[in-house]
Design a protein around this motif. Structure first.
Motif: not given
Length: 188
Positions: A153-154, A21-35
């Motif tokens: 966003e955080q 799970l990516v949390a950097s620069a005050a943003t949490l991100s997951l790609p499309a189609d993540a399972r």
């Protein structure tokens, strides 16, 4: 029925610790189609009299799976809806709340999540129906597959500001563990 705003308040005490799970620069991100391997928090049962339940709570599955492409933190909470459709239970999600901790620092992420439940074999919906009753329990793992990328966003964390004040060690912090120097009224 739990409101999303109540969920956000309850999630304030949860901890978030995971990769990828990516949390950097005050943003949490997951790609499309993540399972994501998930399970329900409480038993969800549906039948002809109650073919739908809103605001069910999901969490990352306790036992991971090699088929999951990403992992959520152990204490993340996802809010979704469940309904009977044919001989399957369909679960779709609408919100996610997580807290990521780094030592004594914590970051809160809360936002919308568009995903749907899939069986371990990749089939849409959960095959949990028998004799006009569908039921999924916390020990049953399934997958959520994201419909679109997740970028959250955080959020403001008032608790972090309070904790910072408490950690001050020079006598100015609120609830400081080091007492300020002052005369002892009992000393003669």
């Amino acid at each position: 029925m739990i409101k999303i705003s109540d969920l956000m308040t309850m999630a304030g005490g949860l901890a978030l610790m995971t990769l990828p799970l990516v949390a950097s620069a005050a943003t949490l991100s997951l790609p499309a189609d993540a399972r994501l391997a998930m399970s329900v928090i409480d038993v969800v049962s549906l039948d002809a009299e109650q073919p739908r339940r809103d605001d069910i709570l999901l969490r990352p599955a306790v036992s991971g799976s090699s088929q999951a492409s990403h992992e959520l933190p152990e204490y993340c909470i996802v809010v979704g809806d469940a309904r009977v459709e044919g001989e399957r239970m369909r679960i779709t999600t609408k919100a996610l709340t997580c807290i990521q901790t780094n030592g004594s620092e914590s970051e809160i992420y809360s936002g919308e999540l568009s995903a749907a439940a899939y069986e371990q074999d990749g089939s849409f919906g959960l095959a949990v129906c028998e004799e006009d009753r569908c039921s999924v329990t916390p020990d049953q793992a399934f997958y959520l597959q994201l419909a679109s990328p997740l970028t959250v966003e955080q959020q403001d964390n008032p608790g972090a500001r309070i904790n910072e004040q408490r950690r001050q060690a020079d006598g100015r912090g609120v609830a400081n563990p080091i007492p300020a120097e002052r005369p002892n009224p009992d000393a003669n």
